[in-house]
Design a protein around this motif. Sequence first.
Motif, PDB file in Angstrom:
ATOM      1  N   PHE A 128     -20.824 -44.048  34.381  1.00  0.00           N
ATOM      2  CA  PHE A 128     -19.484 -44.598  34.719  1.00  0.00           C
ATOM      3  C   PHE A 128     -18.540 -44.238  36.005  1.00  0.00           C
ATOM      4  O   PHE A 128     -17.374 -43.613  36.190  1.00  0.00           O
ATOM      5  CB  PHE A 128     -18.830 -44.613  33.510  1.00  0.00           C
ATOM      6  N   LYS A 129     -19.153 -42.443  35.870  1.00  0.00           N
ATOM      7  CA  LYS A 129     -18.612 -41.294  37.252  1.00  0.00           C
ATOM      8  C   LYS A 129     -18.248 -42.224  38.456  1.00  0.00           C
ATOM      9  O   LYS A 129     -19.421 -42.357  38.718  1.00  0.00           O
ATOM     10  CB  LYS A 129     -19.585 -40.468  36.832  1.00  0.00           C
ATOM     11  N   LYS A 130     -17.541 -41.631  39.327  1.00  0.00           N
ATOM     12  CA  LYS A 130     -17.228 -42.677  40.236  1.00  0.00           C
ATOM     13  C   LYS A 130     -17.652 -41.287  40.910  1.00  0.00           C
ATOM     14  O   LYS A 130     -18.121 -39.825  40.708  1.00  0.00           O
ATOM     15  CB  LYS A 130     -15.398 -42.211  40.266  1.00  0.00           C
ATOM     16  N   LYS A 131     -18.107 -41.738  42.402  1.00  0.00           N
ATOM     17  CA  LYS A 131     -18.678 -40.521  43.658  1.00  0.00           C
ATOM     18  C   LYS A 131     -17.874 -40.408  44.282  1.00  0.00           C
ATOM     19  O   LYS A 131     -16.632 -41.138  44.299  1.00  0.00           O
ATOM     20  CB  LYS A 131     -19.652 -42.038  43.852  1.00  0.00           C
ATOM     21  N   SER A 132     -17.798 -38.993  44.701  1.00  0.00           N
ATOM     22  CA  SER A 132     -16.961 -38.312  45.329  1.00  0.00           C
ATOM     23  C   SER A 132     -17.320 -38.868  47.401  1.00  0.00           C
ATOM     24  O   SER A 132     -18.098 -40.067  46.501  1.00  0.00           O
ATOM     25  CB  SER A 132     -17.742 -36.887  45.520  1.00  0.00           C
ATOM     26  N   GLU A 133     -16.089 -38.128  47.690  1.00  0.00           N
ATOM     27  CA  GLU A 133     -16.241 -38.801  49.051  1.00  0.00           C
ATOM     28  C   GLU A 133     -18.048 -38.262  49.551  1.00  0.00           C
ATOM     29  O   GLU A 133     -18.787 -39.096  50.845  1.00  0.00           O
ATOM     30  CB  GLU A 133     -15.343 -38.284  50.117  1.00  0.00           C
ATOM     31  N   LYS A 134     -18.462 -37.206  49.396  1.00  0.00           N
ATOM     32  CA  LYS A 134     -19.489 -36.358  49.939  1.00  0.00           C
ATOM     33  C   LYS A 134     -20.484 -37.830  49.863  1.00  0.00           C
ATOM     34  O   LYS A 134     -21.808 -37.686  50.344  1.00  0.00           O
ATOM     35  CB  LYS A 134     -19.069 -35.513  49.836  1.00  0.00           C
ATOM     36  N   GLN A 135     -20.371 -37.517  48.409  1.00  0.00           N
ATOM     37  CA  GLN A 135     -21.834 -38.550  48.099  1.00  0.00           C
ATOM     38  C   GLN A 135     -21.582 -39.322  48.930  1.00  0.00           C
ATOM     39  O   GLN A 135     -23.025 -40.298  49.412  1.00  0.00           O
ATOM     40  CB  GLN A 135     -21.734 -38.808  46.639  1.00  0.00           C
ATOM     41  N   LYS A 136     -21.066 -40.568  48.890  1.00  0.00           N
ATOM     42  CA  LYS A 136     -20.958 -41.819  49.510  1.00  0.00           C
ATOM     43  C   LYS A 136     -21.481 -41.654  51.330  1.00  0.00           C
ATOM     44  O   LYS A 136     -21.434 -42.708  51.621  1.00  0.00           O
ATOM     45  CB  LYS A 136     -19.195 -41.755  49.243  1.00  0.00           C
ATOM     46  N   LEU A 137     -20.272 -41.053  51.775  1.00  0.00           N
ATOM     47  CA  LEU A 137     -21.395 -40.293  53.455  1.00  0.00           C
ATOM     48  C   LEU A 137     -22.671 -40.068  52.983  1.00  0.00           C
ATOM     49  O   LEU A 137     -22.989 -40.455  54.063  1.00  0.00           O
ATOM     50  CB  LEU A 137     -19.930 -39.193  53.639  1.00  0.00           C
ATOM     51  N   GLN A 138     -23.249 -39.210  51.709  1.00  0.00           N
ATOM     52  CA  GLN A 138     -24.374 -39.040  52.170  1.00  0.00           C
ATOM     53  C   GLN A 138     -25.336 -40.389  51.903  1.00  0.00           C
ATOM     54  O   GLN A 138     -26.362 -40.173  52.418  1.00  0.00           O
ATOM     55  CB  GLN A 138     -24.965 -37.966  51.329  1.00  0.00           C
ATOM     56  N   GLU A 139     -25.233 -41.617  51.241  1.00  0.00           N
ATOM     57  CA  GLU A 139     -25.815 -42.415  51.045  1.00  0.00           C
ATOM     58  C   GLU A 139     -25.020 -43.004  52.305  1.00  0.00           C
ATOM     59  O   GLU A 139     -26.668 -44.314  52.306  1.00  0.00           O
ATOM     60  CB  GLU A 139     -25.528 -43.230  49.867  1.00  0.00           C
ATOM     61  N   ALA A 140     -24.831 -43.793  52.808  1.00  0.00           N
ATOM     62  CA  ALA A 140     -24.337 -44.207  53.951  1.00  0.00           C
ATOM     63  C   ALA A 140     -25.255 -43.643  55.337  1.00  0.00           C
ATOM     64  O   ALA A 140     -25.599 -43.980  55.738  1.00  0.00           O
ATOM     65  CB  ALA A 140     -22.756 -43.893  54.744  1.00  0.00           C
ATOM     66  N   TYR A 141     -25.144 -41.876  55.280  1.00  0.00           N
ATOM     67  CA  TYR A 141     -26.236 -41.599  56.255  1.00  0.00           C
ATOM     68  C   TYR A 141     -28.052 -41.821  56.421  1.00  0.00           C
ATOM     69  O   TYR A 141     -28.233 -42.192  56.655  1.00  0.00           O
ATOM     70  CB  TYR A 141     -25.812 -39.924  56.494  1.00  0.00           C
ATOM     71  N   GLN A 142     -27.973 -41.875  54.962  1.00  0.00           N
ATOM     72  CA  GLN A 142     -29.350 -42.386  54.979  1.00  0.00           C
ATOM     73  C   GLN A 142     -29.452 -43.197  55.161  1.00  0.00           C
ATOM     74  O   GLN A 142     -30.840 -44.023  55.143  1.00  0.00           O
ATOM     75  CB  GLN A 142     -29.799 -41.276  52.955  1.00  0.00           C
ATOM     76  N   LYS A 143     -28.844 -44.719  54.412  1.00  0.00           N
ATOM     77  CA  LYS A 143     -29.549 -45.724  55.138  1.00  0.00           C
ATOM     78  C   LYS A 143     -29.291 -45.836  56.175  1.00  0.00           C
ATOM     79  O   LYS A 143     -29.967 -46.849  56.573  1.00  0.00           O
ATOM     80  CB  LYS A 143     -27.867 -47.122  54.400  1.00  0.00           C
ATOM     81  N   LYS A 144     -28.250 -45.580  57.172  1.00  0.00           N
ATOM     82  CA  LYS A 144     -28.671 -45.876  58.755  1.00  0.00           C
ATOM     83  C   LYS A 144     -29.675 -44.864  59.196  1.00  0.00           C
ATOM     84  O   LYS A 144     -30.427 -45.439  60.101  1.00  0.00           O
ATOM     85  CB  LYS A 144     -27.007 -45.112  59.150  1.00  0.00           C
ATOM     86  N   MET A 145     -29.733 -43.859  58.235  1.00  0.00           N
ATOM     87  CA  MET A 145     -31.210 -43.442  59.197  1.00  0.00           C
ATOM     88  C   MET A 145     -32.422 -44.044  58.833  1.00  0.00           C
ATOM     89  O   MET A 145     -33.482 -44.165  59.410  1.00  0.00           O
ATOM     90  CB  MET A 145     -31.779 -41.557  58.039  1.00  0.00           C
ATOM     91  N   SER A 146     -32.724 -44.515  57.591  1.00  0.00           N
ATOM     92  CA  SER A 146     -33.824 -45.508  57.246  1.00  0.00           C
ATOM     93  C   SER A 146     -33.916 -47.032  58.262  1.00  0.00           C
ATOM     94  O   SER A 146     -34.253 -47.000  57.994  1.00  0.00           O
ATOM     95  CB  SER A 146     -33.627 -46.053  55.698  1.00  0.00           C
ATOM     96  N   GLU A 147     -32.673 -47.086  58.119  1.00  0.00           N
ATOM     97  CA  GLU A 147     -32.581 -47.967  59.389  1.00  0.00           C
ATOM     98  C   GLU A 147     -33.407 -48.138  60.501  1.00  0.00           C
ATOM     99  O   GLU A 147     -33.538 -49.447  61.579  1.00  0.00           O
ATOM    100  CB  GLU A 147     -30.874 -49.589  59.586  1.00  0.00           C
ATOM    101  N   ALA A 148     -32.291 -47.390  61.082  1.00  0.00           N
ATOM    102  CA  ALA A 148     -32.957 -46.630  62.344  1.00  0.00           C
ATOM    103  C   ALA A 148     -34.187 -47.146  62.854  1.00  0.00           C
ATOM    104  O   ALA A 148     -35.096 -47.108  63.693  1.00  0.00           O
ATOM    105  CB  ALA A 148     -32.088 -45.388  62.934  1.00  0.00           C
TER     106      ALA A 148
END
Length: 55
Positions: free
Chosen positions: A5-25
């Motif tokens: 139940f640990k919340k993700k930090s802003e940095k972790q959220k951004l890193q996941e979004a970055y990985q998602k965009k790169m894989s989509e690209a």
Amino acid sequence: MFGLFKKKSEKQKLQEAYQKKMSEAHKVSHSNRTQADKLMAEAEEIAKKIDQLKV
């Protein structure tokens, strides 16, 4: 288990979004280069935000 139940930090959220965009690209780059370039630009903006959090 305790991190379940640990919340993700802003940095972790951004890193996941970055990985998602790169894989989509990468997936789109085989069929639509302009869309892939757009996704790469969005990923770079996210990377800049990650760098700003480090400072």
